[in-house]
Design a protein around this motif. Structure first.
Motif, PDB file in Angstrom:
ATOM      1  N   ARG A 135     -11.523 -12.306  14.483  1.00  0.00           N
ATOM      2  CA  ARG A 135     -10.202 -11.705  14.714  1.00  0.00           C
ATOM      3  C   ARG A 135     -10.328 -10.226  15.038  1.00  0.00           C
ATOM      4  NH1 ARG A 135      -6.842 -13.147   9.506  1.00  0.00           N
ATOM      5  NH2 ARG A 135      -5.410 -11.666  10.502  1.00  0.00           N
ATOM      6  N   THR A 136     -11.241  -9.545  14.367  1.00  0.00           N
ATOM      7  CA  THR A 136     -11.430  -8.119  14.633  1.00  0.00           C
ATOM      8  C   THR A 136     -11.948  -7.886  16.049  1.00  0.00           C
ATOM      9  OG1 THR A 136     -11.858  -7.659  12.293  1.00  0.00           O
ATOM     10  CG2 THR A 136     -12.671  -6.058  13.910  1.00  0.00           C
ATOM     11  N   LEU A 177      -8.601   2.726  16.768  1.00  0.00           N
ATOM     12  CA  LEU A 177      -8.377   2.793  15.326  1.00  0.00           C
ATOM     13  C   LEU A 177      -7.526   1.619  14.852  1.00  0.00           C
ATOM     14  CD1 LEU A 177      -7.661   6.614  14.785  1.00  0.00           C
ATOM     15  CD2 LEU A 177      -9.617   5.342  13.907  1.00  0.00           C
ATOM     16  N   ARG A 178      -6.454   1.371  15.559  1.00  0.00           N
ATOM     17  CA  ARG A 178      -5.555   0.294  15.144  1.00  0.00           C
ATOM     18  C   ARG A 178      -6.146  -1.084  15.415  1.00  0.00           C
ATOM     19  NH1 ARG A 178      -0.685   1.709  13.426  1.00  0.00           N
ATOM     20  NH2 ARG A 178      -0.036   3.878  13.670  1.00  0.00           N
ATOM     21  N   ALA A 179      -6.985  -1.201  16.429  1.00  0.00           N
ATOM     22  CA  ALA A 179      -7.616  -2.492  16.699  1.00  0.00           C
ATOM     23  C   ALA A 179      -8.514  -2.909  15.541  1.00  0.00           C
ATOM     24  CB  ALA A 179      -8.424  -2.415  17.993  1.00  0.00           C
ATOM     25  N   PHE A 180      -9.292  -1.975  15.019  1.00  0.00           N
ATOM     26  CA  PHE A 180     -10.198  -2.302  13.924  1.00  0.00           C
ATOM     27  C   PHE A 180      -9.465  -2.498  12.602  1.00  0.00           C
ATOM     28  CE2 PHE A 180     -13.636  -0.471  16.611  1.00  0.00           C
ATOM     29  CZ  PHE A 180     -14.514  -1.541  16.529  1.00  0.00           C
ATOM     30  N   CYS A 181      -8.388  -1.750  12.406  1.00  0.00           N
ATOM     31  CA  CYS A 181      -7.753  -1.751  11.086  1.00  0.00           C
ATOM     32  C   CYS A 181      -6.562  -2.694  10.962  1.00  0.00           C
ATOM     33  CB  CYS A 181      -7.311  -0.333  10.730  1.00  0.00           C
ATOM     34  SG  CYS A 181      -8.682   0.800  10.417  1.00  0.00           S
ATOM     35  N   GLU A 241     -12.862  12.107  15.566  1.00  0.00           N
ATOM     36  CA  GLU A 241     -12.462  12.474  14.215  1.00  0.00           C
ATOM     37  C   GLU A 241     -13.607  13.213  13.525  1.00  0.00           C
ATOM     38  OE1 GLU A 241      -9.465  11.663  12.970  1.00  0.00           O
ATOM     39  OE2 GLU A 241      -8.747  10.265  14.502  1.00  0.00           O
ATOM     40  N   PRO A 242     -13.327  14.283  12.804  1.00  0.00           N
ATOM     41  CA  PRO A 242     -14.403  15.019  12.123  1.00  0.00           C
ATOM     42  C   PRO A 242     -15.062  14.233  11.009  1.00  0.00           C
ATOM     43  CG  PRO A 242     -12.256  15.897  11.500  1.00  0.00           C
ATOM     44  CD  PRO A 242     -12.014  14.922  12.612  1.00  0.00           C
ATOM     45  N   LEU A 243     -14.292  13.386  10.330  1.00  0.00           N
ATOM     46  CA  LEU A 243     -14.806  12.584   9.223  1.00  0.00           C
ATOM     47  C   LEU A 243     -14.295  11.153   9.356  1.00  0.00           C
ATOM     48  CD1 LEU A 243     -14.235  15.023   6.205  1.00  0.00           C
ATOM     49  CD2 LEU A 243     -16.433  14.415   7.231  1.00  0.00           C
ATOM     50  N   PRO A 244     -14.947  10.202   8.700  1.00  0.00           N
ATOM     51  CA  PRO A 244     -14.422   8.835   8.696  1.00  0.00           C
ATOM     52  C   PRO A 244     -13.036   8.771   8.053  1.00  0.00           C
ATOM     53  CG  PRO A 244     -16.697   8.879   7.933  1.00  0.00           C
ATOM     54  CD  PRO A 244     -16.245  10.299   8.003  1.00  0.00           C
ATOM     55  N   ARG A 245     -12.352   7.675   8.320  1.00  0.00           N
ATOM     56  CA  ARG A 245     -11.029   7.453   7.720  1.00  0.00           C
ATOM     57  C   ARG A 245     -10.970   6.035   7.174  1.00  0.00           C
ATOM     58  NH1 ARG A 245      -6.539   8.829  12.076  1.00  0.00           N
ATOM     59  NH2 ARG A 245      -5.201   8.270  10.296  1.00  0.00           N
ATOM     60  N   SER A 246     -10.316   5.892   6.042  1.00  0.00           N
ATOM     61  CA  SER A 246     -10.099   4.544   5.522  1.00  0.00           C
ATOM     62  C   SER A 246      -9.049   3.847   6.365  1.00  0.00           C
ATOM     63  CB  SER A 246      -9.643   4.600   4.066  1.00  0.00           C
ATOM     64  OG  SER A 246      -8.331   5.145   3.980  1.00  0.00           O
ATOM     65  N   CYS A 247      -9.148   2.536   6.456  1.00  0.00           N
ATOM     66  CA  CYS A 247      -8.156   1.785   7.235  1.00  0.00           C
ATOM     67  C   CYS A 247      -6.776   1.883   6.597  1.00  0.00           C
ATOM     68  CB  CYS A 247      -8.586   0.325   7.358  1.00  0.00           C
ATOM     69  SG  CYS A 247      -9.748   0.034   8.708  1.00  0.00           S
ATOM     70  N   ALA A 248      -6.735   2.069   5.291  1.00  0.00           N
ATOM     71  CA  ALA A 248      -5.445   2.269   4.642  1.00  0.00           C
ATOM     72  C   ALA A 248      -4.781   3.546   5.151  1.00  0.00           C
ATOM     73  CB  ALA A 248      -5.631   2.331   3.124  1.00  0.00           C
ATOM     74  N   ASP A 249      -5.577   4.591   5.342  1.00  0.00           N
ATOM     75  CA  ASP A 249      -5.046   5.846   5.875  1.00  0.00           C
ATOM     76  C   ASP A 249      -4.597   5.665   7.320  1.00  0.00           C
ATOM     77  OD1 ASP A 249      -4.517   8.664   6.087  1.00  0.00           O
ATOM     78  OD2 ASP A 249      -6.430   8.860   7.136  1.00  0.00           O
ATOM     79  N   VAL A 250      -5.384   4.930   8.113  1.00  0.00           N
ATOM     80  CA  VAL A 250      -5.028   4.695   9.505  1.00  0.00           C
ATOM     81  C   VAL A 250      -3.702   3.971   9.610  1.00  0.00           C
ATOM     82  CG1 VAL A 250      -5.677   3.444  11.603  1.00  0.00           C
ATOM     83  CG2 VAL A 250      -7.409   4.712  10.335  1.00  0.00           C
ATOM     84  N   MET A 251      -3.508   2.974   8.745  1.00  0.00           N
ATOM     85  CA  MET A 251      -2.297   2.151   8.803  1.00  0.00           C
ATOM     86  C   MET A 251      -1.152   2.713   7.966  1.00  0.00           C
ATOM     87  SD  MET A 251      -3.323   0.035  10.956  1.00  0.00           S
ATOM     88  CE  MET A 251      -1.827  -0.944  10.997  1.00  0.00           C
ATOM     89  N   GLY A 252      -1.404   3.819   7.270  1.00  0.00           N
ATOM     90  CA  GLY A 252      -0.327   4.441   6.501  1.00  0.00           C
ATOM     91  C   GLY A 252      -0.111   3.850   5.136  1.00  0.00           C
TER      92      GLY A 252
END
Length: 505
Positions: free
Chosen positions: A143-144, A201-205, A219-230
């Motif tokens: 799915r990803t 970002l949204r495709a992966f998360c 992006e300077p640093l990684p981001r959690s998918c929770a942060d990406v999706m709000g």
């Protein structure tokens, strides 16, 4: 517009037209077209009408289509049912305008070619279903990867519309209206970079909860998918097994000249099997700073004359071409294999004087040889990693982005450019090297662990005054010299580094 349509159809079908206004008038009176002509109506009219003759200044208007054009002009219209009806008359039938309608129809139908049929190819969705079912370790990735392919379709449309939709220029903050800041690479973020980064970002998360965090070139640093999706990371995406890395739009400067660009991505298995928040960000740095051998999937999407998605799941490389009619990726390159040796080299020779001695000697010897593998040595350099590597993958040879005096570590980033491409090359029977060893064996620099002070509070600064975030950014965006291609070519380059390069790095 009606005259233009009829002129095109008549020209390609080699009809002689007598009076265009009278034809239009006759068709409007005979067909309920409500004041306008459709391509289907015009085609039907010509289908049931014999050839027309006309004289202008006493001369017959007999026009033949140029030999370089297709036999019939039906491809300019949307009606597939009528596309095979119109065929050009032969020279004899054109000269003799008194030939009967029945004989013309018979001769046309007898020489009509069969309709063009699409190949019966497997779709990307079916391929992923089968491959992920066969291997339980990646069973949840289908799915990803499908979501990533959808993002590639959207990026392809954005790239094609960049000129017409004014998508060039620096990105602007929608709230303040000010120009966006520079990214971690020291470059001003462009509108295309921001749009493509958001899509990836949204495709992966958004497709599932198996990806717990992502790292991007933008992006300077990684981001959690929770942060990406709000969302708050304590409540969702906590059990993700993988992290994803990507370069959303590689070679974006090529778009100005309508040259190929691409997207590169890789997926690593998280050693923590989920989110381990050791610095208050919702992601674990250990999940990203791994050797390329820990990658479970890698791929790239090339936006060029055709849109091609090349993918490996650790058991071979497969290529999929986007069908522009169905907007579906079809498997056109199963089990891709790079030749063991190739005569193509892809280096930016404008910088050759700044290359190290081993690379300069290698290029000189390659050009002096004249032929490699029985083929004449050729040079091709497009200026986009995805396009150049794809060319080498198909034809064999070597791609290189060496270190220079100004960039002793090269310019390609290990995590989301060099390592995914090296995995693809190795799975296709090729090799990826830094000149001193295998790219997939390179371990990104590890930042010093956070210390706790006497009050049990997190201390983010080390003894040199560098913050944990600065050290983490260096690890995420570390660069390495990169050489990719046929195994014989890459091996020979490594030998030049061995004999001319001094001690191994």
């Amino acid at each position: 517009p009606h005259k233009n349509i009829i002129n095109k159809k008549a020209y390609y079908c080699n009809y002689n037209i007598q009076s265009l206004p009278n034809i239009i008038k006759t068709m409007r009176s005979a067909l309920p077209l409500q004041g306008f002509l459709s391509a289907t109506a015009i085609m039907s009219f010509f289908d049931c009408t014999s050839s027309f003759s006309s004289h202008r200044n006493g001369k017959s208007l007999n026009r033949s289509p140029p030999s370089s054009l297709p036999a019939a002009g039906a491809s300019f219209f949307d009606d597939d049912d009528n596309s095979s009806r119109f065929q050009p008359f032969s020279a004899a039938s054109t000269a003799t305008s008194s030939s009967s309608s029945s004989s013309s129809t018979t001769s046309s139908s007898s020489t009509a070619p069969a309709k063009m049929k699409k190949k019966d190819l497997r779709t990307l969705q079916r391929f992923l279903e089968v491959e992920c079912w066969k291997r339980s370790s990646i069973r949840n990735l289908d799915r990803t990867l499908l979501a990533v392919s959808d993002a590639c379709k959207q990026i392809n449309r954005i790239v094609q519309r960049a000129q017409t939709d004014d998508l060039y220029g620096a990105a602007v903050d929608p709230v303040t209206g000010e120009q966006a800041d520079t990214n971690v690479q020291g470059e001003v973020q462009q509108q295309l970079d921001v749009l493509c980064n958001t899509l990836m970002l949204r495709a992966f998360c958004s497709s599932s909860d198996i990806i717990c965090a992502v790292a991007s070139e933008e992006e300077p640093l990684p981001r959690s998918c929770a942060d990406v999706m709000g969302y708050h990371y304590d409540n969702i995406f906590k059990s993700g097994e993988y992290v994803a890395v990507f370069d959303p739009i590689d070679g974006s400067k090529n778009i100005d000249a309508s040259l190929p660009v691409g997207t590169v991505f890789g997926i690593y298995r998280s050693p923590d099997q989920g989110v381990r928040d050791d610095h208050g960000k919702g992601w674990s740095l250990d999940s990203f700073l791994q050797r390329g051998t820990r990658m479970v999937a890698a791929g790239y999407c090339l936006y060029s004359a055709t849109t091609v998605l090349v993918l490996t799941l650790g058991s071979g490389v497969h290529g999929f071409t986007l069908d522009p009619d169905k907007q579906t990726f079809l498997q056109t390159h199963p089990n891709m294999r790079i030749p063991d040796v190739g005569s193509l080299y892809s280096f930016n020779e404008a910088n050759s004087r700044e290359y190290s001695e081993p690379v300069q000697n290698f290029l000189e010897k390659m050009k002096e040889a004249g032929k490699i593998g029985g083929k004449k040595v050729t040079s091709r350099y497009i200026g986009a990693l995805v396009a150049d590597v794809h060319n080498v993958l198909i034809n064999g040879g070597i791609y290189g982005y060496p270190s220079t005096r100004d960039h002793p570590d090269g310019k390609l980033r290990l995590l989301y450019e060099s390592a995914p491409m090296a995995m693809i090359m190795e799975q296709a029977g090729g090799a990826g090297s830094t000149g001193y060893g295998r790219i997939l064996d390179v371990l990104p620099p590890q930042p010093k662990k956070k210390r706790r002070n006497d009050e049990n509070e997190i201390d983010n600064d080390d003894e040199n005054g560098k913050s944990f975030e600065e050290e983490a950014g260096k690890g995420i965006h570390v660069r390495v010299p990169t050489f990719l291609g046929s195994v014989e070519n890459v091996f020979e380059l490594d030998q030049f580094h061995k004999y001319y390069g001094g001690d191994d790095e």
